[in-house]
Design a protein around this motif. Sequence first.
Motif, PDB file in Angstrom:
ATOM      1  N   GLN A  76       0.822  -1.205   0.000  1.00 21.12           N
ATOM      2  CA  GLN A  76       0.000   0.000   0.000  1.00 21.12           C
ATOM      3  C   GLN A  76       0.860   1.261   0.000  1.00 21.12           C
ATOM      4  N   ALA A  77       1.902   1.276   0.840  1.00 22.71           N
ATOM      5  CA  ALA A  77       2.786   2.439   0.905  1.00 22.71           C
ATOM      6  C   ALA A  77       3.502   2.649  -0.420  1.00 22.71           C
ATOM      7  N   LEU A  78       3.968   1.555  -1.033  1.00 19.65           N
ATOM      8  CA  LEU A  78       4.675   1.662  -2.303  1.00 19.65           C
ATOM      9  C   LEU A  78       3.759   2.187  -3.399  1.00 19.65           C
ATOM     10  N   ALA A  79       2.521   1.665  -3.445  1.00 17.01           N
ATOM     11  CA  ALA A  79       1.582   2.115  -4.466  1.00 17.01           C
ATOM     12  C   ALA A  79       1.240   3.587  -4.289  1.00 17.01           C
ATOM     13  N   LEU A  80       1.092   4.004  -3.029  1.00 18.39           N
ATOM     14  CA  LEU A  80       0.735   5.393  -2.756  1.00 18.39           C
ATOM     15  C   LEU A  80       1.870   6.343  -3.111  1.00 18.39           C
ATOM     16  N   LEU A  81       3.101   5.965  -2.745  1.00 19.32           N
ATOM     17  CA  LEU A  81       4.247   6.825  -3.024  1.00 19.32           C
ATOM     18  C   LEU A  81       4.567   6.880  -4.511  1.00 19.32           C
ATOM     19  N   GLN A  82       4.259   5.826  -5.244  1.00 27.32           N
ATOM     20  CA  GLN A  82       4.525   5.806  -6.680  1.00 27.32           C
ATOM     21  C   GLN A  82       3.433   6.506  -7.466  1.00 27.32           C
ATOM     22  N   SER A  83       2.282   6.736  -6.830  1.00 25.30           N
ATOM     23  CA  SER A  83       1.167   7.374  -7.521  1.00 25.30           C
ATOM     24  C   SER A  83       1.424   8.860  -7.658  1.00 25.30           C
ATOM     25  N   ARG A  84       1.092   9.422  -8.825  1.00 22.57           N
ATOM     26  CA  ARG A  84       1.234  10.856  -9.053  1.00 22.57           C
ATOM     27  C   ARG A  84      -0.135  11.522  -9.242  1.00 22.57           C
ATOM     28  N   GLN A  85      -1.181  10.760  -9.442  1.00 21.33           N
ATOM     29  CA  GLN A  85      -2.535  11.284  -9.558  1.00 21.33           C
ATOM     30  C   GLN A  85      -3.388  10.609  -8.500  1.00 21.33           C
ATOM     31  N   LEU A  86      -3.673  11.337  -7.444  1.00 19.59           N
ATOM     32  CA  LEU A  86      -4.365  10.757  -6.297  1.00 19.59           C
ATOM     33  C   LEU A  86      -5.864  10.975  -6.392  1.00 19.59           C
ATOM     34  N   ALA A  87      -6.617   9.912  -6.145  1.00 16.27           N
ATOM     35  CA  ALA A  87      -8.072  10.008  -6.122  1.00 16.27           C
ATOM     36  C   ALA A  87      -8.499  10.694  -4.835  1.00 16.27           C
ATOM     37  N   PRO A  88      -9.698  11.323  -4.821  1.00 15.23           N
ATOM     38  CA  PRO A  88     -10.191  11.970  -3.597  1.00 15.23           C
ATOM     39  C   PRO A  88     -10.171  11.009  -2.410  1.00 15.23           C
ATOM     40  N   GLY A  89      -9.665  11.507  -1.283  1.00  9.65           N
ATOM     41  CA  GLY A  89      -9.627  10.708  -0.072  1.00  9.65           C
ATOM     42  C   GLY A  89      -8.444   9.766   0.021  1.00  9.65           C
ATOM     43  N   GLN A  90      -7.575   9.730  -1.003  1.00  9.65           N
ATOM     44  CA  GLN A  90      -6.488   8.758  -1.012  1.00  9.65           C
ATOM     45  C   GLN A  90      -5.266   9.220  -0.236  1.00  9.65           C
ATOM     46  N   ALA A  91      -4.992  10.517  -0.235  1.00 10.47           N
ATOM     47  CA  ALA A  91      -3.789  11.033   0.433  1.00 10.47           C
ATOM     48  C   ALA A  91      -3.967  11.036   1.948  1.00 10.47           C
ATOM     49  N   ARG A  92      -2.929  10.599   2.657  1.00 11.06           N
ATOM     50  CA  ARG A  92      -2.943  10.575   4.122  1.00 11.06           C
ATOM     51  C   ARG A  92      -1.587  11.051   4.632  1.00 11.06           C
ATOM     52  N   GLY A  93      -1.600  11.732   5.764  1.00 10.74           N
ATOM     53  CA  GLY A  93      -0.355  12.189   6.359  1.00 10.74           C
ATOM     54  C   GLY A  93      -0.419  13.668   6.692  1.00 10.74           C
ATOM     55  N   THR A  94       0.720  14.221   7.077  1.00 17.77           N
ATOM     56  CA  THR A  94       0.806  15.622   7.487  1.00 17.77           C
ATOM     57  C   THR A  94       1.514  16.436   6.414  1.00 17.77           C
ATOM     58  N   LEU A  95       0.934  17.585   6.085  1.00 15.59           N
ATOM     59  CA  LEU A  95       1.546  18.524   5.147  1.00 15.59           C
ATOM     60  C   LEU A  95       1.969  19.757   5.928  1.00 15.59           C
ATOM     61  N   ARG A  96       3.266  20.057   5.907  1.00 16.64           N
ATOM     62  CA  ARG A  96       3.823  21.202   6.632  1.00 16.64           C
ATOM     63  C   ARG A  96       4.059  22.331   5.636  1.00 16.64           C
ATOM     64  N   ILE A  97       3.272  23.391   5.770  1.00 16.68           N
ATOM     65  CA  ILE A  97       3.295  24.496   4.812  1.00 16.68           C
ATOM     66  C   ILE A  97       3.893  25.732   5.469  1.00 16.68           C
ATOM     67  N   GLY A  98       4.743  26.434   4.743  1.00 17.16           N
ATOM     68  CA  GLY A  98       5.234  27.734   5.164  1.00 17.16           C
ATOM     69  C   GLY A  98       4.677  28.793   4.229  1.00 17.16           C
ATOM     70  N   SER A  99       4.386  29.968   4.761  1.00 18.04           N
ATOM     71  CA  SER A  99       3.791  31.009   3.917  1.00 18.04           C
ATOM     72  C   SER A  99       4.060  32.387   4.490  1.00 18.04           C
ATOM     73  N   MET A 100       4.205  33.362   3.581  1.00 18.84           N
ATOM     74  CA  MET A 100       4.159  34.749   4.016  1.00 18.84           C
ATOM     75  C   MET A 100       2.804  34.991   4.663  1.00 18.84           C
ATOM     76  N   GLU A 101       2.752  35.870   5.657  1.00 19.48           N
ATOM     77  CA  GLU A 101       1.506  36.051   6.417  1.00 19.48           C
ATOM     78  C   GLU A 101       0.385  36.592   5.536  1.00 19.48           C
ATOM     79  N   THR A 102       0.704  37.471   4.596  1.00 23.76           N
ATOM     80  CA  THR A 102      -0.341  38.015   3.729  1.00 23.76           C
ATOM     81  C   THR A 102      -0.963  36.924   2.873  1.00 23.76           C
TER      82      THR A 102
END
Length: 309
Positions: A76-102
């Motif tokens: 499952q992990a290999l298939a997910l990491l090799q996938s480049r087009q994710l279906a809705p609800g397929q992505a799992r995990g934490t996304l750490r985003i940095g941004s200018m405040e504006t």
Amino acid sequence: MQLKSLRMFEAVCDGGSFGVAAQRLHTVQSNVTAHIKKLEDEVGAQLLMRASPVFPTPAGRTLLQYARQMLQSHDQALALLQSRQLAPGQARGTLRIGSMETTAALRLPPLLARLRRQHPDIDLELDASPTAALLTELTAGRIDCAFVNGAAPQSDLHSWPVFREELVLVSGQPLLRFPTADEFCASVFLAFRQGCSYRQRIELLMASMGISAVRIMELGMLDTILGCVAAGMGYALLSRSLVEVQQQRFGVHWMSLPGKTGQELAWVDTCFVTGAPQGWSPVLHAFAQLLGVDPQARQAQPVPLAMAA
């Protein structure tokens, strides 16, 4: 224990034969036998009864249960990491985003809401900081991506322009004309801390008017800057789209930057910056898809402000 050995063990249990397992896994029977012997040495127990058909011992049945779980998680992990087009609800995990405040205040909320609707199992962390600090965090691996002013200068980072902003002069009083150099010298600019790209534009704008030492007061937070501008404390240089959204709330006024130099300084691109796409996680791929970022083309179409409404 090697996954390869566990896969061979599972194949023997399912096929009831070392020979059948070898055929299914496209290898030779001696290779299967060697891996099973290695597993038995590692766990310190006999795993298979060499009968016809071959079947697992009690210890073997216990290991088979865990082996199936480990192999399934691996696949499952290999298939997910090799996938480049994710279906809705397929992505799992934490996304750490940095941004200018504006950008975090104006552009990201509808995008992050849409991302969560498409992938409910994604967790989000947001760090609002000036461009220079964000690039440092990204290079150190403490965030996964960043929204900064302009393309990243580091060769190991990849940049895609996603928003275009017009910077305007913001005042607490109606601006019937653009202030003179003397008026700017008698006042102050309110800005984010050192490393903010908008702050650099203030310095360039003042230099174009012959002001070599502009007074800049660091207030850190967007609401504080707008509140102090509204109270008549000084000027600010902020994106027009942000000021228009906040104008009624704070009662501030704005004016476009005049002249050729002013217009050159006014328009800035906000870029989505990451490390090499080969190292992206599934959640980062999902976010890039939402932004219209093509990892191969290094460009994206600007994202409408209300796209998630």
